[in-house]
Scaffold this active site. Sequence first.
Site, PDB file in Angstrom:
ATOM      1  N   GLU A   1      96.441 -57.301  39.024  1.00 49.70           N
ATOM      2  CA  GLU A   1      96.577 -58.332  38.357  1.00 49.70           C
ATOM      3  C   GLU A   1      96.946 -58.093  36.758  1.00 49.70           C
ATOM      4  O   GLU A   1      97.183 -58.804  35.831  1.00 49.70           O
ATOM      5  CB  GLU A   1      95.365 -59.340  38.403  1.00 49.70           C
ATOM      6  CG  GLU A   1      94.137 -58.636  37.854  1.00 49.70           C
ATOM      7  CD  GLU A   1      93.062 -59.750  37.315  1.00 49.70           C
ATOM      8  OE1 GLU A   1      91.814 -59.347  37.723  1.00 49.70           O
ATOM      9  OE2 GLU A   1      93.243 -60.541  37.204  1.00 49.70           O
TER      10      GLU A   1
ATOM     11  N   HIS B   1      81.324 -55.882  22.541  1.00 46.05           N
ATOM     12  CA  HIS B   1      81.253 -54.539  22.703  1.00 46.05           C
ATOM     13  C   HIS B   1      81.101 -54.182  24.387  1.00 46.05           C
ATOM     14  O   HIS B   1      79.936 -53.905  24.872  1.00 46.05           O
ATOM     15  CB  HIS B   1      79.877 -54.115  22.003  1.00 46.05           C
ATOM     16  CG  HIS B   1      79.874 -54.092  20.791  1.00 46.05           C
ATOM     17  ND1 HIS B   1      78.748 -54.115  19.786  1.00 46.05           N
ATOM     18  CD2 HIS B   1      80.996 -54.526  19.786  1.00 46.05           C
ATOM     19  CE1 HIS B   1      79.143 -54.293  18.597  1.00 46.05           C
ATOM     20  NE2 HIS B   1      80.494 -54.743  18.437  1.00 46.05           N
TER      21      HIS B   1
ATOM     22  N   HIS C   1      85.715 -60.476  19.480  1.00 44.42           N
ATOM     23  CA  HIS C   1      85.310 -59.226  19.525  1.00 44.42           C
ATOM     24  C   HIS C   1      83.853 -59.098  20.066  1.00 44.42           C
ATOM     25  O   HIS C   1      82.964 -59.665  19.954  1.00 44.42           O
ATOM     26  CB  HIS C   1      84.957 -58.749  18.169  1.00 44.42           C
ATOM     27  CG  HIS C   1      84.405 -57.379  17.792  1.00 44.42           C
ATOM     28  ND1 HIS C   1      84.846 -56.471  18.340  1.00 44.42           N
ATOM     29  CD2 HIS C   1      83.275 -56.930  17.139  1.00 44.42           C
ATOM     30  CE1 HIS C   1      84.114 -55.321  18.019  1.00 44.42           C
ATOM     31  NE2 HIS C   1      83.145 -55.811  17.376  1.00 44.42           N
TER      32      HIS C   1
ATOM     33  N   HIS D   1      83.450 -48.300  19.766  1.00 45.45           N
ATOM     34  CA  HIS D   1      83.025 -49.369  19.183  1.00 45.45           C
ATOM     35  C   HIS D   1      83.119 -50.815  20.017  1.00 45.45           C
ATOM     36  O   HIS D   1      82.069 -51.351  20.497  1.00 45.45           O
ATOM     37  CB  HIS D   1      83.571 -49.749  17.424  1.00 45.45           C
ATOM     38  CG  HIS D   1      83.142 -50.942  17.160  1.00 45.45           C
ATOM     39  ND1 HIS D   1      82.857 -51.165  15.624  1.00 45.45           N
ATOM     40  CD2 HIS D   1      82.592 -52.287  17.366  1.00 45.45           C
ATOM     41  CE1 HIS D   1      82.232 -52.181  15.312  1.00 45.45           C
ATOM     42  NE2 HIS D   1      82.121 -52.851  16.336  1.00 45.45           N
TER      43      HIS D   1
ATOM     44  N   GLU E   1      82.861 -59.410  10.381  1.00 45.23           N
ATOM     45  CA  GLU E   1      83.969 -59.085  10.663  1.00 45.23           C
ATOM     46  C   GLU E   1      85.042 -60.379  10.478  1.00 45.23           C
ATOM     47  O   GLU E   1      86.206 -60.373  10.884  1.00 45.23           O
ATOM     48  CB  GLU E   1      84.401 -58.812  12.248  1.00 45.23           C
ATOM     49  CG  GLU E   1      83.395 -57.452  12.658  1.00 45.23           C
ATOM     50  CD  GLU E   1      83.848 -56.184  11.986  1.00 45.23           C
ATOM     51  OE1 GLU E   1      84.744 -56.115  11.403  1.00 45.23           O
ATOM     52  OE2 GLU E   1      82.889 -55.073  12.583  1.00 45.23           O
TER      53      GLU E   1
HETATM   54  O1  2HA Z   1      77.531 -56.521  14.320  1.00 48.75           O
HETATM   55  O2  2HA Z   1      80.024 -56.212  16.347  1.00 48.75           O
HETATM   56  O3  2HA Z   1      81.591 -55.138  14.554  1.00 48.75           O
HETATM   57  C1  2HA Z   1      78.684 -57.401  14.854  1.00 48.75           C
HETATM   58  C2  2HA Z   1      79.799 -56.392  15.132  1.00 48.75           C
HETATM   59  C3  2HA Z   1      80.444 -55.556  13.878  1.00 48.75           C
HETATM   60 ZN    ZN Z   2      81.402 -54.747  16.715  1.00 46.26          ZN
END
Ligand code: 2HA
Ligand code: ZN
Length: 275
Positions: free
Chosen positions: A170, A142, A140, A211, A116
């Site tokens: 909050e 998940h 980033h 995602h 990414e």
């Molecule tokens: O695997 O999270 O978006 C890495 C990620 C891709």
């Molecule tokens: Zn990801």
Amino acid sequence: MKVLEAEFVKGFIRMCDDGFNQNWHERNGGNLSYRVKAEEIESIKEELSEASPWQPIGTGVPGLAGEYFLVTGSGKYFRNVILDPAANICIVQVDASGKNYRICWGLINGGRPTSELPSHLMNHEVKKQVSGGKHRVIYHAHPANIIALTFVLPLEDKVFTRELWEMATECPVVFPDGVGVVGWMVPGGRDIAVATSAMMKKYDVAVWAHHGCFCSGEDFDLTFGLMHTVEKSAEILVKVLSVRPDKLQTISPRNFRDLAADFKVTLPEEFLFEK
Ligand code: 2HA
Ligand code: ZN
């Protein structure tokens, strides 16, 4: 100084481990990047190499020309970063054109920076500009509850912002600008980077449908704390929706306005609509 002795590197490693322990980084999921300060680069110069070839980023980030970033490696697991940082993370430099990068430290067993990288660097470019250089961290992850909500809420900024704000007092103070939502897209390329960085002009949080989530912040504490707050709020919403879909009571637009006045934050009127 050695790279692994630098405070910013220790903070980065700790954040990777914290994220893994939150269950936000299954397998090689998620990625983290930090725009390194000039004085921090100076302090670890002895270990930085200029020998690696320049390689295309896959997009252009002229606003980041010459800058250095500490980033997780593509295909590397967050759970391994604390055990062997030099094999799982790297420092990259962006060239003068903003189109190429080279690895200056790390990934000692081979590899590339995060898949990414285009999204991370385009987000950094936007955030560096709109925050006057203050934002340095792009994260980033998940987180399961945020992802779950992208199956049951309309993929609209105003719906996600308002629902997440209502789940904890909050929230509007922690993310007063709201959250953006990017509809499902193929990850890892320029298109999703363009869509996400457009959101980052307005928000510090961008949800990727089905995602995960991107957060931007000034430092590791604020950025991790932002992801943590958004995901906690999403968890409460998932629980509420599971128990009874129609809330019996909630925080009202009037309550939000009172909160904004007392906490001295500006909450955009577009999110304070009557339902
Ligand atoms: O695997 O999270 O978006 C890495 C990620 C891709
Ligand atoms: Zn990801």
